[in-house]
Motif scaffolding. Structure first.
Motif, PDB file in Angstrom:
ATOM      1  N   GLN A 155      -5.846  11.974  -7.687  1.00  0.00           N
ATOM      2  CA  GLN A 155      -6.070  12.252  -6.261  1.00  0.00           C
ATOM      3  C   GLN A 155      -6.927  11.155  -5.626  1.00  0.00           C
ATOM      4  OE1 GLN A 155      -4.797  14.844  -4.370  1.00  0.00           O
ATOM      5  NE2 GLN A 155      -5.657  13.588  -2.701  1.00  0.00           N
ATOM      6  N   ALA A 156      -7.920  10.681  -6.387  1.00  0.00           N
ATOM      7  CA  ALA A 156      -8.741   9.578  -5.875  1.00  0.00           C
ATOM      8  C   ALA A 156      -7.914   8.316  -5.707  1.00  0.00           C
ATOM      9  CB  ALA A 156      -9.922   9.331  -6.816  1.00  0.00           C
ATOM     10  N   ALA A 157      -6.970   8.085  -6.641  1.00  0.00           N
ATOM     11  CA  ALA A 157      -6.098   6.917  -6.511  1.00  0.00           C
ATOM     12  C   ALA A 157      -5.230   7.022  -5.268  1.00  0.00           C
ATOM     13  CB  ALA A 157      -5.242   6.784  -7.771  1.00  0.00           C
ATOM     14  N   ILE A 158      -4.757   8.262  -4.957  1.00  0.00           N
ATOM     15  CA  ILE A 158      -3.974   8.457  -3.730  1.00  0.00           C
ATOM     16  C   ILE A 158      -4.833   8.138  -2.501  1.00  0.00           C
ATOM     17  CG2 ILE A 158      -2.839  10.183  -2.305  1.00  0.00           C
ATOM     18  CD1 ILE A 158      -1.917  11.561  -4.858  1.00  0.00           C
ATOM     19  N   ALA A 192      -5.277   4.432  -2.169  1.00  0.00           N
ATOM     20  CA  ALA A 192      -4.058   3.788  -1.678  1.00  0.00           C
ATOM     21  C   ALA A 192      -3.849   4.051  -0.196  1.00  0.00           C
ATOM     22  CB  ALA A 192      -2.857   4.284  -2.490  1.00  0.00           C
ATOM     23  N   VAL A 193      -4.155   5.274   0.261  1.00  0.00           N
ATOM     24  CA  VAL A 193      -4.037   5.592   1.696  1.00  0.00           C
ATOM     25  C   VAL A 193      -5.032   4.768   2.506  1.00  0.00           C
ATOM     26  CG1 VAL A 193      -4.360   7.412   3.402  1.00  0.00           C
ATOM     27  CG2 VAL A 193      -3.121   7.899   1.293  1.00  0.00           C
ATOM     28  N   GLN A 243       3.299   5.580  -5.950  1.00  0.00           N
ATOM     29  CA  GLN A 243       3.012   5.588  -7.392  1.00  0.00           C
ATOM     30  C   GLN A 243       1.855   6.531  -7.703  1.00  0.00           C
ATOM     31  OE1 GLN A 243       2.043   1.761  -8.960  1.00  0.00           O
ATOM     32  NE2 GLN A 243       1.840   2.487 -11.084  1.00  0.00           N
ATOM     33  N   ALA A 244       0.797   6.488  -6.884  1.00  0.00           N
ATOM     34  CA  ALA A 244      -0.347   7.363  -7.120  1.00  0.00           C
ATOM     35  C   ALA A 244       0.054   8.834  -6.976  1.00  0.00           C
ATOM     36  CB  ALA A 244      -1.475   7.013  -6.145  1.00  0.00           C
ATOM     37  N   LYS A 245       0.902   9.147  -6.000  1.00  0.00           N
ATOM     38  CA  LYS A 245       1.358  10.529  -5.834  1.00  0.00           C
ATOM     39  C   LYS A 245       2.193  10.974  -7.027  1.00  0.00           C
ATOM     40  CE  LYS A 245       1.327  10.827  -0.791  1.00  0.00           C
ATOM     41  NZ  LYS A 245       2.155  11.006   0.421  1.00  0.00           N
ATOM     42  N   ALA A 269       0.829  -1.211   0.000  1.00  0.00           N
ATOM     43  CA  ALA A 269       0.000   0.000   0.000  1.00  0.00           C
ATOM     44  C   ALA A 269       0.858   1.253   0.000  1.00  0.00           C
ATOM     45  CB  ALA A 269      -0.923  -0.010   1.217  1.00  0.00           C
ATOM     46  N   GLU A 270       1.983   1.218   0.722  1.00  0.00           N
ATOM     47  CA  GLU A 270       2.888   2.370   0.701  1.00  0.00           C
ATOM     48  C   GLU A 270       3.448   2.602  -0.699  1.00  0.00           C
ATOM     49  OE1 GLU A 270       5.750   1.422   3.640  1.00  0.00           O
ATOM     50  OE2 GLU A 270       4.504   2.091   5.330  1.00  0.00           O
TER      51      GLU A 270
END
Length: 409
Positions: free
Chosen positions: A186-189, A192-193, A144-146, A138-139
């Protein structure tokens, strides 16, 4: 008989001496078998009255009982669960120490439960390792999303700036598409969070709780398994232990045997005295005992406690009324201990005994406010205890003869 002989020396003998030497009457002449009552009526009457008074005095102030026994405590050997015996580790009669394994029950079911609980713990540990890997994953997904978000954001900022400086150079449709892409990144971030937080929650909360539950299940299974191993709770001796592999034991209906604690029955003696002795028996009274299993021996004892209740009067509340006329008279239970700590060491536990207790009025006699007449009476009471002590020794002397010769087998 001893009391009668003693009283006759004080009554019949002086009366005869008076008849013989004062009145001149002789045996075989004036005093015959047919005239003895008329000639010695005063002495005989006084002898009977004095004998009855002496016996009453002795047995009241110096109580005696044959209802005495060296009771000992037994512990039933029983498992905490119903089961079939798989192994027996002691014989019919054997000394045991605390913690000694007496027998084992068939524990296949319990062993399976223990193994299942252990496998469950191993499964939770494996899930914990996987959950930690999910946290790392997840980290990486967050990173990657960021990165994707930053790339889309930079491209949007560049085209927005070009559109501001030179309107119309960049189509508005491209800017809108980049804005949508930025929102998606942003939704992907956020996703992932959230995945990381869920993985961390599993690592820190969910899986530890599952492991605690699995450990509790293992502990419970281990307790059930331990119930199949029956151990001695105290040091002692196993008696009449006839259990064999294959037997079914039940803690409520079929104990496996009896465990007698070490030293049981060697501390004190329990004696039941008549109810009329309730006002005489007191803790601290000196007593003597003669036991069947130790003939020709007098054991000095002391009364340490007197039970305040008579067992014959107890009842349980129920559906029927209690009829006092149907109750059998009980005895006053007294607890005695030997003056010598090893006084009962040679007496077999459970042996029946004869007990005499002796009233002592030494403190009352020595008191200053006691009158002379009271001292004489108290001295008399204490002195006649000697007769009871002699009777006990005669009983102890004749006990083997009475038991082995005169009793019917």
């Amino acid at each position: 008989m001893l009391e009668l002989l003693l009283c006759s020396m004080l009554t019949v003998l002086p009366d005869y001496l008076y008849r013989r030497y004062v009145q001149g009457k002789r045996i075989g002449k004036e005093i015959t078998l047919f005239s003895v009552w008329f000639e010695l009526r005063w002495g005989i009457t006084a002898c009977l009255m004095l004998t009855i008074s002496l016996i009453t005095l002795i047995f009241y102030f110096h109580p005696s009982t044959t209802s005495a026994m060296l009771f000992f405590r037994t512990i039933p050997i029983a498992p905490e669960t119903v089961g079939r015996v798989a192994e027996v580790n002691v014989g019919y009669s054997a000394p045991v120490t605390k913690g000694t394994v007496l027998f084992r029950l068939d524990s296949a079911k319990q062993e399976a439960a223990v193994e299942t609980a252990r496998r469950k713990i191993a499964e939770v540990d494996a899930d914990l390792v996987a959950a930690k890997a999910d946290v790392v994953k997840a980290e990486a997904q967050i990173a990657q999303a960021k990165s994707d978000y930053q790339q889309a954001k930079d491209e949007l900022d560049v085209k927005t700036e070009l559109q501001r400086r030179n309107p119309g150079i960049v189509p508005q449709r491209d800017i809108d598409k980049l804005q949508v892409a930025v929102n998606g990144r942003q939704a992907a971030i956020d996703a992932a969070v959230a995945a990381k937080e869920a993985a961390e929650a599993r690592v820190t909360t969910s899986l530890p709780a599952d492991r605690s539950s699995a450990e509790a299940a293992l502990a419970q299974a281990q307790v059930e398994y331990d119930k199949t191993i029956v151990r001695a709770g105290v040091d002692g001796r196993v008696e009449q232990f006839l259990l064999r592999p294959g037997d079914i034991v039940n803690p409520l209906m079929r104990p496996a045997g009896i465990l007698i604690p070490a030293g049981s029955g060697q501390r004190g003696l329990q004696a039941g005295f008549g109810q009329i002795e309730a006002q005489v028996l007191r803790p601290g009274m000196v007593a003597e005992a003669a036991c069947t299993s130790l003939p020709w021996t007098i054991i000095p004892m002391v009364v340490v406690n007197v039970q305040d209740y008579i067992a014959a009067g107890q009842f349980r509340g129920g559906e029927q009324l209690v009829d006092a006329s149907a109750a059998r008279p009980g005895t006053i239970l007294a607890f005695l201990e030997p003056l010598d700590p090893n006084g009962l060491a040679d007496v077999t536990a459970g042996s029946s005994c004869i007990v005499n207790a002796y009233t002592s009025n030494h403190e009352e006699i020595a008191a200053k406010d006691t009158t002379t007449s009271q001292r004489i009476v108290l001295h008399t009471i204490d002195t006649v205890g000697l007769v009871h002590a002699m009777l006990l020794r005669i009983q102890a002397l004749l006990m083997p003869i009475k038991t082995l010769v005169l009793s019917s087998h």
